[in-house]
Write a protein that holds these residues in place. Sequence first.
Motif, PDB file in Angstrom:
ATOM      1  N   ASN A 118      37.144 -36.763  17.157  1.00 49.35           N
ATOM      2  CA  ASN A 118      37.980 -37.108  16.167  1.00 49.35           C
ATOM      3  C   ASN A 118      39.471 -37.451  16.922  1.00 49.35           C
ATOM      4  N   ALA A 199      42.073 -32.536   0.683  1.00 44.80           N
ATOM      5  CA  ALA A 199      41.628 -31.949   2.269  1.00 44.80           C
ATOM      6  C   ALA A 199      42.593 -31.140   2.672  1.00 44.80           C
ATOM      7  N   ALA A 244      35.609 -37.198   1.615  1.00 47.24           N
ATOM      8  CA  ALA A 244      35.943 -36.133   2.270  1.00 47.24           C
ATOM      9  C   ALA A 244      37.254 -35.524   1.456  1.00 47.24           C
ATOM     10  N   GLY A 245      37.440 -34.058   1.501  1.00 47.21           N
ATOM     11  CA  GLY A 245      38.513 -33.493   0.783  1.00 47.21           C
ATOM     12  C   GLY A 245      38.081 -32.506  -0.642  1.00 47.21           C
ATOM     13  N   GLN A 265      32.281 -35.572   4.346  1.00 48.14           N
ATOM     14  CA  GLN A 265      33.040 -34.887   5.528  1.00 48.14           C
ATOM     15  C   GLN A 265      33.526 -33.599   5.065  1.00 48.14           C
ATOM     16  N   THR A 268      37.157 -27.206   5.702  1.00 50.37           N
ATOM     17  CA  THR A 268      37.482 -25.961   5.405  1.00 50.37           C
ATOM     18  C   THR A 268      36.064 -25.064   5.196  1.00 50.37           C
ATOM     19  N   PHE A 282      42.214 -16.467  12.438  1.00 49.54           N
ATOM     20  CA  PHE A 282      42.524 -17.863  11.577  1.00 49.54           C
ATOM     21  C   PHE A 282      41.634 -17.846  10.645  1.00 49.54           C
ATOM     22  N   ALA A 362      44.602 -25.702   5.741  1.00 51.96           N
ATOM     23  CA  ALA A 362      43.484 -25.295   5.074  1.00 51.96           C
ATOM     24  C   ALA A 362      43.269 -26.260   3.779  1.00 51.96           C
ATOM     25  N   GLY A 363      42.104 -26.589   3.453  1.00 52.58           N
ATOM     26  CA  GLY A 363      41.987 -27.516   2.284  1.00 52.58           C
ATOM     27  C   GLY A 363      42.114 -26.439   1.049  1.00 52.58           C
TER      28      GLY A 363
HETATM   29  C1  LIG Z   1      42.448 -26.504   9.970  1.00 55.61           C
HETATM   30  C2  LIG Z   1      42.141 -28.055   9.878  1.00 55.61           C
HETATM   31  C3  LIG Z   1      42.519 -29.182  10.686  1.00 55.61           C
HETATM   32  C4  LIG Z   1      42.356 -30.272  10.634  1.00 55.61           C
HETATM   33  N1  LIG Z   1      42.709 -31.068  11.696  1.00 55.61           N
HETATM   34  C5  LIG Z   1      42.356 -32.543  11.617  1.00 55.61           C
HETATM   35  C6  LIG Z   1      42.381 -33.359  12.715  1.00 55.61           C
HETATM   36  O1  LIG Z   1      43.181 -32.946  13.720  1.00 55.61           O
HETATM   37  N2  LIG Z   1      42.341 -34.616  12.576  1.00 55.61           N
HETATM   38  C7  LIG Z   1      41.759 -35.185  11.226  1.00 55.61           C
HETATM   39  O2  LIG Z   1      41.567 -36.443  11.114  1.00 55.61           O
HETATM   40  N3  LIG Z   1      41.521 -34.448  10.373  1.00 55.61           N
HETATM   41  C8  LIG Z   1      42.003 -33.033  10.490  1.00 55.61           C
HETATM   42  N4  LIG Z   1      41.503 -32.011   9.337  1.00 55.61           N
HETATM   43  C9  LIG Z   1      40.720 -32.852   8.258  1.00 55.61           C
HETATM   44  C10 LIG Z   1      39.411 -32.513   8.408  1.00 55.61           C
HETATM   45  O3  LIG Z   1      38.689 -33.129   9.186  1.00 55.61           O
HETATM   46  C11 LIG Z   1      38.710 -32.998   7.089  1.00 55.61           C
HETATM   47  O4  LIG Z   1      38.651 -34.292   6.861  1.00 55.61           O
HETATM   48  C12 LIG Z   1      39.193 -32.128   5.678  1.00 55.61           C
HETATM   49  O5  LIG Z   1      39.473 -30.866   6.202  1.00 55.61           O
HETATM   50  C13 LIG Z   1      38.225 -32.305   4.469  1.00 55.61           C
HETATM   51  O6  LIG Z   1      38.699 -31.695   3.494  1.00 55.61           O
HETATM   52  P1  LIG Z   1      38.175 -30.064   3.309  1.00 55.61           P
HETATM   53  O7  LIG Z   1      39.040 -29.246   4.281  1.00 55.61           O
HETATM   54  O8  LIG Z   1      38.440 -29.623   1.879  1.00 55.61           O
HETATM   55  O9  LIG Z   1      36.655 -30.042   3.461  1.00 55.61           O
HETATM   56  C14 LIG Z   1      41.733 -30.879   9.492  1.00 55.61           C
HETATM   57  C15 LIG Z   1      41.339 -30.006   8.417  1.00 55.61           C
HETATM   58  C16 LIG Z   1      41.633 -28.710   8.704  1.00 55.61           C
HETATM   59  C17 LIG Z   1      41.136 -27.727   7.684  1.00 55.61           C
END
Ligand SMILES: Cc1cc2nc3c(=O)[nH]c(=O)nc-3n(C[C@H](O)[C@H](O)[C@H](O)COP(=O)(O)O)c2cc1C
Length: 487
Positions: A118, A199, A244-245, A265, A268, A282, A362-363
């Motif tokens: 990513n 997300a 995602a999200g 995707q 969390t 964490f 965090a989500g």
């Molecule tokens: C701790 C954390 C760090 C994240 N860092 C990135 C990142 O560096 N780049 C990115 O595109 N998405 C990042 N995301 C988003 C995740 O890749 C993912 O799409 C998102 O968490 C999905 O939602 P959810 O947490 O509800 O499952 C991050 C999410 C979290 C929780």
Amino acid sequence: MLDFSIISELQIPKIDLSNIEWPRFDLSRIRWSQIPKLRIGDSVAKLPIVQGGMGVGISLSGLASAVANEGGIGVIAANSIGMLDPDYYARHRDANVVALRKEIRKAKEKTSGIIGVNIMVAVTDFHALLMVAIEEKVDMVFLGAGLPIKGIPVEELRSARVKVVPIVSSARAAGLIFRSWLKKYKDIPDGVVVEGPKAGGHLGFKEDQIDDPDFALERILPDVVAEIKTYEDKFRRAIPVIAAGGVFTGADIYNLFKLGASGVQMGTRFVGTHECDADIRFKESYISCREGDIEIIKSPVGMPGRAIGNKFLKDVSSGEKKGIKCAWKCLKSCDITNAPYCISLALDNARKGVLEKGFAFAGSNAFRIDEIISVKELLQELQKQYLCAEEKGAGRLRSEYEKALEKLVSLKEEYLIGVSSLKDEYEMGIEKGIATLREEYLRSMDKIRSLKTKYVKAVDDANFLKKELIELFERYSLFNRLNTEEI
Ligand SMILES: Cc1cc2nc3c(=O)[nH]c(=O)nc-3n(C[C@H](O)[C@H](O)[C@H](O)COP(=O)(O)O)c2cc1C
């Protein structure tokens, strides 16, 4: 004379019911119990689950390889990955490149499954990190936090067979990326992640859109699917849309599939695993947080983000400025002189468990995590829930279908009755028509007959009168002549 043969020649319409196809489905041939695979280009994942890239250092080779080993797609987050190096501030951008290469290699040693990287478009070394992913021949790259349009080395990506999956938050952004790629590169990306406002991490929405139902994942997903469909048709290539999200259970996955997703995707939920690369503190911050602790923050990146509120964030929002040591302006849009803190440093501190000097992204569902489990357990649980939801859905579908079939049968009967009664009525109608016509004709004939009698009688009367008149006239003439002769 009236010609009744015309009427008997009229055709009664013939409807051949045997020509009508009544649908027949063989339900027993449908396999209800299998979670669909996810194909992105030439990579096929046994499970349609992408572990979202999580920076800084939350998803590295440990988590990514564990997910890939279980049949999902494991993703290493590249942004500020060099912070793993104690000499980061001396080596900055080089440290990122070295650390990313190292993590990709470590992951590949641990798995033969699918590994992605990513990369945030918003980082200053986006291109350098992308080149590492290409050189190390990862299976795919997920490109978010900006539109991956300019300077994409498409030829290099294609020859290294690295698939490209942009991350978007709207159909408009997806359309813009695909249109631009087509114009610039005569090519299109291999899939799309559509990330909704629930997300974790940075969000591609304005603050007032985050809770607006019009921007919910369930609303934007079908739009993205429709947008991508035109490119699928044009290129005759399947382009999976990955949702995602806020995806938390297998039932969520099932529901998103019903809306057109080909994969999900998740971020969390993977934080709550033993294999997640972050410090245990964490992960524990997820377990101990409550729903009300999860908040939207203004990130120095210029985008809103979702995180677990803590003292660090409270201090910052009340105007406190944290000490900033900027190595090299790692984010293109970072306004370091006005930023209250360095986001990369805050996130790296959180990764290390030093939450007093940072915060955990965090989500919105992070509060629902109550224990740390293995990636294997998580993926098994998700599959089980998916199949359960599918079975329920299939049960619903089956009973709906059966009801529809029953309705079809009764409709068919109604139709048959309708047609035969129509036929009867039609025939009766014609007979009735003939009968009425015949009666009318006979009535008319009677009338004519009586008229004729009347006329004949009138003519007879007239003839009689005429005869009488002539006789009278002749008698009168004779009388005149006789009288004249006498005079
Ligand atoms: C701790 C954390 C760090 C994240 N860092 C990135 C990142 O560096 N780049 C990115 O595109 N998405 C990042 N995301 C988003 C995740 O890749 C993912 O799409 C998102 O968490 C999905 O939602 P959810 O947490 O509800 O499952 C991050 C999410 C979290 C929780």
